[in-house]
Write a protein that holds these residues in place. Structure first.
Motif, mmCIF file in Angstrom:
data_model
loop_
_atom_site.group_PDB
_atom_site.id
_atom_site.type_symbol
_atom_site.label_atom_id
_atom_site.label_comp_id
_atom_site.label_asym_id
_atom_site.label_seq_id
_atom_site.Cartn_x
_atom_site.Cartn_y
_atom_site.Cartn_z
ATOM 1 N N ALA A 114 10.616 1.383 2.665
ATOM 2 C CA ALA A 114 10.371 2.827 2.650
ATOM 3 C C ALA A 114 8.982 3.136 3.185
ATOM 4 C CB ALA A 114 10.533 3.367 1.232
ATOM 5 N N ALA A 115 8.000 2.320 2.836
ATOM 6 C CA ALA A 115 6.641 2.520 3.331
ATOM 7 C C ALA A 115 6.579 2.350 4.842
ATOM 8 C CB ALA A 115 5.698 1.538 2.643
ATOM 9 N N GLN A 116 7.351 1.373 5.360
ATOM 10 C CA GLN A 116 7.362 1.174 6.808
ATOM 11 C C GLN A 116 7.957 2.383 7.522
ATOM 12 O OE1 GLN A 116 10.098 0.522 9.016
ATOM 13 N NE2 GLN A 116 8.762 0.084 10.776
ATOM 14 N N SER A 117 8.996 2.967 6.928
ATOM 15 C CA SER A 117 9.609 4.147 7.531
ATOM 16 C C SER A 117 8.660 5.334 7.514
ATOM 17 C CB SER A 117 10.900 4.505 6.781
ATOM 18 O OG SER A 117 11.819 3.422 6.822
ATOM 19 N N LEU A 118 7.816 5.388 6.494
ATOM 20 C CA LEU A 118 6.849 6.480 6.375
ATOM 21 C C LEU A 118 5.522 6.146 7.031
ATOM 22 C CD1 LEU A 118 7.519 7.437 2.639
ATOM 23 C CD2 LEU A 118 8.328 8.634 4.685
ATOM 24 N N GLN A 119 5.458 4.978 7.709
ATOM 25 C CA GLN A 119 4.272 4.529 8.433
ATOM 26 C C GLN A 119 3.067 4.341 7.512
ATOM 27 O OE1 GLN A 119 3.694 7.253 11.724
ATOM 28 N NE2 GLN A 119 5.426 6.403 12.861
ATOM 29 N N VAL A 120 3.330 3.847 6.312
ATOM 30 C CA VAL A 120 2.252 3.493 5.389
ATOM 31 C C VAL A 120 1.842 2.059 5.679
ATOM 32 C CG1 VAL A 120 1.603 3.180 2.972
ATOM 33 C CG2 VAL A 120 3.121 5.063 3.634
ATOM 34 N N PRO A 121 0.540 1.755 5.799
ATOM 35 C CA PRO A 121 0.115 0.389 6.110
ATOM 36 C C PRO A 121 0.624 -0.615 5.076
ATOM 37 C CG PRO A 121 -1.724 1.913 6.333
ATOM 38 C CD PRO A 121 -0.594 2.697 5.733
ATOM 39 N N ALA A 122 1.161 -1.722 5.546
ATOM 40 C CA ALA A 122 1.722 -2.730 4.641
ATOM 41 C C ALA A 122 0.649 -3.422 3.816
ATOM 42 C CB ALA A 122 2.512 -3.760 5.447
ATOM 43 N N GLY A 123 -0.610 -3.371 4.272
ATOM 44 C CA GLY A 123 -1.688 -4.020 3.545
ATOM 45 C C GLY A 123 -2.306 -3.173 2.459
ATOM 46 N N SER A 124 -1.665 -2.090 2.099
ATOM 47 C CA SER A 124 -2.212 -1.206 1.071
ATOM 48 C C SER A 124 -1.834 -1.708 -0.325
ATOM 49 C CB SER A 124 -1.696 0.219 1.267
ATOM 50 O OG SER A 124 -2.066 1.046 0.190
ATOM 51 N N SER A 125 -2.802 -1.731 -1.214
ATOM 52 C CA SER A 125 -2.521 -2.164 -2.585
ATOM 53 C C SER A 125 -1.615 -1.180 -3.314
ATOM 54 C CB SER A 125 -3.832 -2.315 -3.368
ATOM 55 O OG SER A 125 -4.502 -1.066 -3.458
ATOM 56 N N GLY A 126 -1.565 0.067 -2.839
ATOM 57 C CA GLY A 126 -0.719 1.061 -3.481
ATOM 58 C C GLY A 126 0.752 0.698 -3.449
ATOM 59 N N LEU A 127 1.194 -0.033 -2.419
ATOM 60 C CA LEU A 127 2.601 -0.446 -2.349
ATOM 61 C C LEU A 127 2.925 -1.430 -3.458
ATOM 62 C CD1 LEU A 127 3.056 -0.862 1.516
ATOM 63 C CD2 LEU A 127 3.558 1.120 0.073
ATOM 64 N N LEU A 128 2.020 -2.388 -3.676
ATOM 65 C CA LEU A 128 2.231 -3.323 -4.778
ATOM 66 C C LEU A 128 2.196 -2.589 -6.113
ATOM 67 C CD1 LEU A 128 2.661 -6.262 -5.595
ATOM 68 C CD2 LEU A 128 0.170 -6.537 -5.677
ATOM 69 N N GLY A 129 1.339 -1.560 -6.201
ATOM 70 C CA GLY A 129 1.289 -0.765 -7.421
ATOM 71 C C GLY A 129 2.587 -0.022 -7.685
#
Length: 373
Positions: free
Chosen positions: A124-139
Motif C-alpha cells: 500500500a505504501a508503494q502504491s501511495l509512493q511512500v518511501p520504503a525506508g520510512s520507520s513509519g511503515l514498520l510502525g
C-alpha cells in the motif's frame, strides 16, 4: 486428588489472588492452601508449538520474499491483490482453526496472517509512493499486529508484535540520531515501558503479562550491554523524550494499580538511569574506569532479573540473565585486560575471568532459587 496443570503465568496470578483473598479475610489459611494445592505448573514440552510457529514465520517471510523477488515482473495491482488475498485468507483460516481446535495450529496460521499484513502495508505504501525506508511503515505494521494480538489473545502474535514495535521505536530513534548509544537508550526506555505494561496486564490479561516481562528483561540486558561501550555521538533525541514520557506515565499507573510492584518498577527505572549515566559519561578518556562501572551495573541488574525470573516463575529468564552476565563480563574484561596483557597471558586471564564468572553465576542462581522457594 488429581492436580490441574496450568501455565506458569496463570499459576503465579492464581497464587497472588489467593494471597489477597486470605489477607482480606475472604478465605482462611487452610482453604488457601487447599486451593493452591489443586493446581501445578504445566511442564509440557513446547517443541511442537515452537516448530509450528517458527515454520509459520518462515512461510510468512517466504511470501514476502516471493513478492520482493518478482517485484518488477508483477503489475502493482496484481501484487497488492495477491498479498491482500493471502492476508485475508490467513485471518479467516486462523479464526476457523481456533474455533475448531485452537492451540498451536491456530497460532501458526495467525502468525502467517501477521507476516502477510506486513506485505499489505508495504505494498500500500508503494502504491501511495511512500518511501520504503520510512520507520513509519514498520510502525503501522507493528500497530496492526498489536491490535490483532489483543483481539485474539494469542501469545505467539504478541511476541511478533512486541518485536516489531521495539524494532520500530529503535529505528525511529536512530533516524533522528545515528548512534549506537541512542539505540541502546531506546531499548532501555522500551524496557521500562513494557515492564509497566506487564504489571498492568497481571489482573485483566494474565495470559499476556508473561510475554511482556521477558521482553522487558531482554531489552534491559541488551540495552545495558550496548550502552557500556563509549559513544561520542550520543545525544538525547525527540523519540527518546517521547518514549520516556510514555514510560513515566505507565510506570506511575502500574504502581498505583499494583502497589506491591513498586520494587520491580523502581529497579527497571534504576537500570534506565544507570544506562543514561553510562551513555553520557566520559571519565577523562579512561576506558578502564568506565568499563569497571559498567560491569558493576550489569552484575547488579542481571542478579535482579535472575531473582525476578525465579520469583515470578518466568521460564528461561534466570538462565538468560546468567548467560548475559557471563558474556558481558567476559567482553568487558577483554576491553580492560587487552592493553595490559598480550598473547597467551591475555587468554589465560580471560579464561580465568570466564571460569570465575561462571562459577559465581552458578552459585548465585542456586542461592536465588533456594531463597525464592
Amino acid at each position: 486428588m488429581d492436580r490441574v496443570r496450568v501455565s506458569s503465568g496463570r499459576l503465579t496470578w492464581l497464587r497472588r489472588e489467593i494471597a489477597v483473598w486470605e489477607a482480606e479475610g475472604v478465605i482462611g489459611r487452610e482453604a488457601a492452601e487447599a486451593i493452591a494445592a489443586r493446581y501445578e505448573a504445566g511442564r509440557r514440552l513446547a517443541l511442537e508449538r515452537i516448530a509450528l510457529v517458527l515454520g509459520a514465520s518462515f512461510v510468512g517471510v517466504g511470501l514476502l520474499w516471493v513478492v520482493a523477488a518478482n517485484y518488477e515482473r508483477m503489475p502493482p495491482s496484481v501484487r497488492f491483490a495477491g498479498i491482500v488475498a493471502v492476508w485475508l485468507g490467513a485471518v479467516a483460516a486462523g479464526q476457523v482453526v481456533a474455533a475448531r481446535s485452537g492451540g498451536s495450529v491456530a497460532a501458526a496460521v495467525r502468525v502467517i496472517a501477521v507476516c502477510a499484513a506486513g506485505g499489505v502495508v508495504f505494498q500500500a505504501a508503494q502504491s501511495l509512493q511512500v518511501p520504503a525506508g520510512s520507520s513509519g511503515l514498520l510502525g503501522a505494521w507493528a500497530g496492526g499486529a498489536l491490535a490483532y494480538a489483543y483481539a485474539t489473545r494469542e501469545r505467539a502474535i504478541l511476541v511478533v508484535a512486541a518485536g516489531l514495535t521495539v524494532g520500530w521505536y529503535c529505528w525511529w530513534a536512530a533516524e533522528r540520531a545515528a548512534s549506537h548509544g541512542t539505540v541502546a537508550m531506546a531499548m532501555l526506555v522500551a524496557a521500562a515501558l513494557v515492564t509497566a505494561l506487564a504489571v498492568l496486564h497481571e489482573r485483566p490479561l494474565p495470559d499476556l503479562a508473561p510475554v511482556w516481562r521477558p521482553v522487558g528483561v531482554l531489552l534491559a540486558l541488551v540495552g545495558l550491554f550496548i550502552v557500556a561501550f563509549p559513544d561520542q555521538d550520543f545525544r538525547i533525541s525527540g523519540p527518546l523524550w517521547a518514549g520516556a514520557g510514555v514510560a513515566a506515565v505507565l510506570c506511575a499507573a502500574a504502581v498505583l494499580r499494583a502497589p506491591s510492584a513498586w520494587a520491580e518498577i523502581a529497579a527497571v527505572l534504576a537500570v534506565l538511569g544507570a544506562g543514561l549515566v553510562l551513555a553520557v559519561w566520559d571519565p577523562d578518556g579512561s576506558g578502564t574506569i568506565r568499563a569497571v562501572a559498567g560491569i558493576a551495573v550489569y552484575v547488579v541488574a542481571a542478579a535482579w532479573f535472575a531473582l525476578l525470573g525465579t520469583s515470578k516463575g518466568l521460564p528461561g529468564v534466570t538462565p538468560l540473565a546468567t548467560a548475559a552476565l557471563v558474556l558481558f563480563v567476559t567482553t568487558q574484561s577483554f576491553a580492560i585486560f587487552a592493553p595490559l596483557f598480550s598473547g597467551a597471558a591475555l587468554f589465560l586471564v580471560l579464561g580465568a575471568v570466564l571460569l570465575g564468572t561462571g562459577v559465581a553465576a552458578h552459585r548465585a542462581r542456586r542461592l536465588i532459587t533456594e531463597v525464592s522457594r
